[in-house]
Design a protein around this motif. Structure first.
Motif, PDB file in Angstrom:
ATOM      1  N   VAL A  98      46.026  42.506  30.009  1.00 24.21           N
ATOM      2  CA  VAL A  98      46.542  43.788  29.531  1.00 24.21           C
ATOM      3  C   VAL A  98      47.852  44.159  30.209  1.00 24.21           C
ATOM      4  CG1 VAL A  98      44.273  44.667  28.842  1.00 24.21           C
ATOM      5  CG2 VAL A  98      45.136  45.189  31.113  1.00 24.21           C
ATOM      6  N   ALA A  99      48.136  43.562  31.356  1.00 22.23           N
ATOM      7  CA  ALA A  99      49.394  43.842  32.064  1.00 22.23           C
ATOM      8  C   ALA A  99      50.598  43.478  31.192  1.00 22.23           C
ATOM      9  CB  ALA A  99      49.452  43.085  33.383  1.00 22.23           C
ATOM     10  N   LYS A 100      50.465  42.417  30.422  1.00 23.78           N
ATOM     11  CA  LYS A 100      51.558  41.999  29.526  1.00 23.78           C
ATOM     12  C   LYS A 100      51.885  43.112  28.539  1.00 23.78           C
ATOM     13  CE  LYS A 100      50.388  37.116  29.748  1.00 23.78           C
ATOM     14  NZ  LYS A 100      49.915  35.939  29.020  1.00 23.78           N
ATOM     15  N   LYS A 101      50.851  43.700  27.955  1.00 24.48           N
ATOM     16  CA  LYS A 101      51.046  44.763  26.964  1.00 24.48           C
ATOM     17  C   LYS A 101      51.644  46.026  27.571  1.00 24.48           C
ATOM     18  CE  LYS A 101      47.230  43.113  24.163  1.00 24.48           C
ATOM     19  NZ  LYS A 101      45.889  43.344  23.674  1.00 24.48           N
ATOM     20  N   LEU A 102      51.365  46.253  28.860  1.00 27.35           N
ATOM     21  CA  LEU A 102      51.858  47.450  29.537  1.00 27.35           C
ATOM     22  C   LEU A 102      53.178  47.221  30.274  1.00 27.35           C
ATOM     23  CD1 LEU A 102      48.478  48.746  31.048  1.00 27.35           C
ATOM     24  CD2 LEU A 102      49.678  49.609  29.029  1.00 27.35           C
ATOM     25  N   GLY A 103      53.705  46.017  30.179  1.00 29.67           N
ATOM     26  CA  GLY A 103      54.947  45.704  30.885  1.00 29.67           C
ATOM     27  C   GLY A 103      54.775  45.666  32.396  1.00 29.67           C
ATOM     28  N   LYS A 104      53.572  45.301  32.869  1.00 32.63           N
ATOM     29  CA  LYS A 104      53.272  45.291  34.302  1.00 32.63           C
ATOM     30  C   LYS A 104      52.831  43.900  34.772  1.00 32.63           C
ATOM     31  CE  LYS A 104      52.101  50.158  34.413  1.00 32.63           C
ATOM     32  NZ  LYS A 104      51.231  51.190  34.967  1.00 32.63           N
ATOM     33  N   GLU A 105      53.395  42.859  34.139  1.00 32.37           N
ATOM     34  CA  GLU A 105      53.016  41.489  34.488  1.00 32.37           C
ATOM     35  C   GLU A 105      53.271  41.176  35.958  1.00 32.37           C
ATOM     36  OE1 GLU A 105      53.635  38.113  31.520  1.00 32.37           O
ATOM     37  OE2 GLU A 105      55.022  39.663  30.798  1.00 32.37           O
ATOM     38  N   GLU A 106      54.403  41.613  36.459  1.00 33.54           N
ATOM     39  CA  GLU A 106      54.765  41.326  37.849  1.00 33.54           C
ATOM     40  C   GLU A 106      53.753  41.956  38.807  1.00 33.54           C
ATOM     41  OE1 GLU A 106      56.747  39.036  40.286  1.00 33.54           O
ATOM     42  OE2 GLU A 106      57.252  39.144  38.170  1.00 33.54           O
ATOM     43  N   MET A 107      53.337  43.176  38.511  1.00 35.61           N
ATOM     44  CA  MET A 107      52.358  43.872  39.349  1.00 35.61           C
ATOM     45  C   MET A 107      51.033  43.105  39.366  1.00 35.61           C
ATOM     46  SD  MET A 107      50.689  47.675  38.838  1.00 35.61           S
ATOM     47  CE  MET A 107      52.240  48.539  38.951  1.00 35.61           C
ATOM     48  N   ALA A 108      50.616  42.614  38.205  1.00 37.15           N
ATOM     49  CA  ALA A 108      49.313  41.963  38.082  1.00 37.15           C
ATOM     50  C   ALA A 108      49.270  40.575  38.721  1.00 37.15           C
ATOM     51  CB  ALA A 108      48.922  41.868  36.609  1.00 37.15           C
ATOM     52  N   LYS A 109      50.416  39.945  38.913  1.00 42.17           N
ATOM     53  CA  LYS A 109      50.445  38.584  39.472  1.00 42.17           C
ATOM     54  C   LYS A 109      49.764  38.499  40.830  1.00 42.17           C
ATOM     55  CE  LYS A 109      54.541  36.640  37.304  1.00 42.17           C
ATOM     56  NZ  LYS A 109      55.915  36.160  37.547  1.00 42.17           N
ATOM     57  N   ASN A 110      49.919  39.498  41.648  1.00 38.68           N
ATOM     58  CA  ASN A 110      49.365  39.471  42.997  1.00 38.68           C
ATOM     59  C   ASN A 110      48.134  40.357  43.169  1.00 38.68           C
ATOM     60  OD1 ASN A 110      51.357  37.660  44.007  1.00 38.68           O
ATOM     61  ND2 ASN A 110      52.798  39.365  44.031  1.00 38.68           N
ATOM     62  N   ALA A 111      47.551  40.785  42.061  1.00 41.63           N
ATOM     63  CA  ALA A 111      46.356  41.628  42.141  1.00 41.63           C
ATOM     64  C   ALA A 111      45.209  40.849  42.774  1.00 41.63           C
ATOM     65  CB  ALA A 111      45.957  42.110  40.749  1.00 41.63           C
ATOM     66  N   GLN A 112      44.347  41.574  43.452  1.00 38.84           N
ATOM     67  CA  GLN A 112      43.165  40.971  44.070  1.00 38.84           C
ATOM     68  C   GLN A 112      41.968  41.854  43.739  1.00 38.84           C
ATOM     69  OE1 GLN A 112      43.434  40.463  48.311  1.00 38.84           O
ATOM     70  NE2 GLN A 112      41.373  39.671  48.469  1.00 38.84           N
ATOM     71  N   VAL A 113      40.921  41.244  43.175  1.00 39.51           N
ATOM     72  CA  VAL A 113      39.716  41.970  42.786  1.00 39.51           C
ATOM     73  C   VAL A 113      38.595  41.601  43.752  1.00 39.51           C
ATOM     74  CG1 VAL A 113      38.002  42.331  40.963  1.00 39.51           C
ATOM     75  CG2 VAL A 113      40.409  41.990  40.359  1.00 39.51           C
ATOM     76  N   ASN A 114      38.073  42.600  44.431  1.00 42.04           N
ATOM     77  CA  ASN A 114      36.953  42.427  45.363  1.00 42.04           C
ATOM     78  C   ASN A 114      35.738  43.135  44.774  1.00 42.04           C
ATOM     79  OD1 ASN A 114      38.426  41.175  47.686  1.00 42.04           O
ATOM     80  ND2 ASN A 114      39.559  43.081  47.503  1.00 42.04           N
ATOM     81  N   ILE A 115      34.672  42.381  44.576  1.00 38.48           N
ATOM     82  CA  ILE A 115      33.462  42.949  43.985  1.00 38.48           C
ATOM     83  C   ILE A 115      32.278  42.712  44.913  1.00 38.48           C
ATOM     84  CG2 ILE A 115      31.795  42.719  42.092  1.00 38.48           C
ATOM     85  CD1 ILE A 115      34.084  42.500  40.186  1.00 38.48           C
ATOM     86  N   SER A 116      31.510  43.755  45.135  1.00 38.72           N
ATOM     87  CA  SER A 116      30.256  43.675  45.878  1.00 38.72           C
ATOM     88  C   SER A 116      29.125  43.994  44.914  1.00 38.72           C
ATOM     89  CB  SER A 116      30.231  44.689  47.024  1.00 38.72           C
ATOM     90  OG  SER A 116      31.258  44.416  47.952  1.00 38.72           O
ATOM     91  N   VAL A 117      28.144  43.118  44.863  1.00 37.94           N
ATOM     92  CA  VAL A 117      26.966  43.328  44.024  1.00 37.94           C
ATOM     93  C   VAL A 117      25.804  43.592  44.964  1.00 37.94           C
ATOM     94  CG1 VAL A 117      25.392  42.274  42.361  1.00 37.94           C
ATOM     95  CG2 VAL A 117      27.850  41.870  42.165  1.00 37.94           C
ATOM     96  N   HIS A 118      25.193  44.736  44.806  1.00 33.64           N
ATOM     97  CA  HIS A 118      24.087  45.164  45.663  1.00 33.64           C
ATOM     98  C   HIS A 118      22.772  45.013  44.911  1.00 33.64           C
ATOM     99  CE1 HIS A 118      27.298  46.999  48.010  1.00 33.64           C
ATOM    100  NE2 HIS A 118      27.693  47.596  46.900  1.00 33.64           N
ATOM    101  N   LEU A 119      21.770  44.483  45.562  1.00 31.36           N
ATOM    102  CA  LEU A 119      20.440  44.335  45.002  1.00 31.36           C
ATOM    103  C   LEU A 119      19.502  45.231  45.793  1.00 31.36           C
ATOM    104  CD1 LEU A 119      18.595  42.700  43.038  1.00 31.36           C
ATOM    105  CD2 LEU A 119      18.251  41.100  44.926  1.00 31.36           C
ATOM    106  N   GLY A 120      18.736  46.046  45.115  1.00 30.30           N
ATOM    107  CA  GLY A 120      17.817  46.933  45.808  1.00 30.30           C
ATOM    108  C   GLY A 120      16.811  47.540  44.857  1.00 30.30           C
ATOM    109  N   GLU A 121      15.988  48.402  45.391  1.00 28.95           N
ATOM    110  CA  GLU A 121      14.974  49.071  44.579  1.00 28.95           C
ATOM    111  C   GLU A 121      15.587  50.274  43.878  1.00 28.95           C
ATOM    112  OE1 GLU A 121      11.102  49.792  46.370  1.00 28.95           O
ATOM    113  OE2 GLU A 121      11.660  48.392  47.973  1.00 28.95           O
ATOM    114  N   PRO A 122      15.488  50.325  42.555  1.00 29.47           N
ATOM    115  CA  PRO A 122      16.012  51.489  41.836  1.00 29.47           C
ATOM    116  C   PRO A 122      15.083  52.688  41.995  1.00 29.47           C
ATOM    117  CG  PRO A 122      15.040  49.934  40.302  1.00 29.47           C
ATOM    118  CD  PRO A 122      14.959  49.300  41.670  1.00 29.47           C
ATOM    119  N   THR A 123      15.649  53.867  41.886  1.00 26.16           N
ATOM    120  CA  THR A 123      14.832  55.070  42.017  1.00 26.16           C
ATOM    121  C   THR A 123      13.990  55.327  40.777  1.00 26.16           C
ATOM    122  OG1 THR A 123      16.678  56.408  41.236  1.00 26.16           O
ATOM    123  CG2 THR A 123      16.421  56.202  43.618  1.00 26.16           C
TER     124      THR A 123
END
Length: 168
Positions: A98-123
């Motif tokens: 989507v960065a291409k469509k928004l004219g933000k390709e340069e910004m997206a080149k160095n993006a870093q996505v950090n995801i934490s997935v938590h497993l536990g008992e739901p309420t």
């Protein structure tokens, strides 16, 4: 439309909960994303002792191990790690697309996505549940929202997905 087991699972996944919604979510009711055209299908097979067995997908084979926090050896991968890896790669790809469509390709080149997935008992349910935390570095809020809206993993978690389940 769906086999009986799928209808039951789908219906239970559509219930709204009192869990706080993401900043990107505008409504509390869930919808379901359906596919009109399938472009790619990934398959995987799990065997053995479940979380202490093996999982295979198109030449990739991993030994699974229950995390130490859940009483296991921790000497192997677990489904939450695999989910976090897939989601982070998918979201990064969506942001860059989507960065291409928004004219933000340069910004997206160095993006870093950090995801934490938590497993536990739901309420509200029995068994285990997942929670996901996402931190993205190197981009602005507009690009983050556009990527999140475009990402299939994000849509599956926020809008639901059709799950067809049956015995083989």
């Amino acid at each position: 439309m769906f086999p009986p087991a799928a209808r039951t699972f789908l219906a239970s996944s559509l219930r709204t909960t009192a869990v706080p919604r993401s900043a990107f979510s505008r409504v509390n009711a869930r919808t379901v994303v359906t596919l009109k055209d399938i472009k790619y299908t990934a398959t995987a097979t799990a065997q053995g002792a479940g979380r202490n067995g093996t999982v295979k997908s198109n030449g990739l084979e991993l030994n699974l191990a229950l995390p130490k926090e859940l009483g296991g050896s921790g000497k192997g991968e677990n489904p939450e790690q695999l989910f976090a890896m897939g989601y982070s790669a998918c979201l990064l790809g969506a942001i860059q697309a989507v960065a291409k469509k928004l004219g933000k390709e340069e910004m997206a080149k160095n993006a870093q996505v950090n995801i934490s997935v938590h497993l536990g008992e739901p309420t509200e349910l029995k068994g285990f549940g997942l929670a996901v935390d996402i931190k993205v570095k190197g981009i602005d809020e507009e690009l983050l929202k556009a990527g999140h809206d475009f990402c299939p993993y994000s849509r599956a978690l926020t809008k639901g997905a059709v799950v067809n389940i049956s015995t083989a």
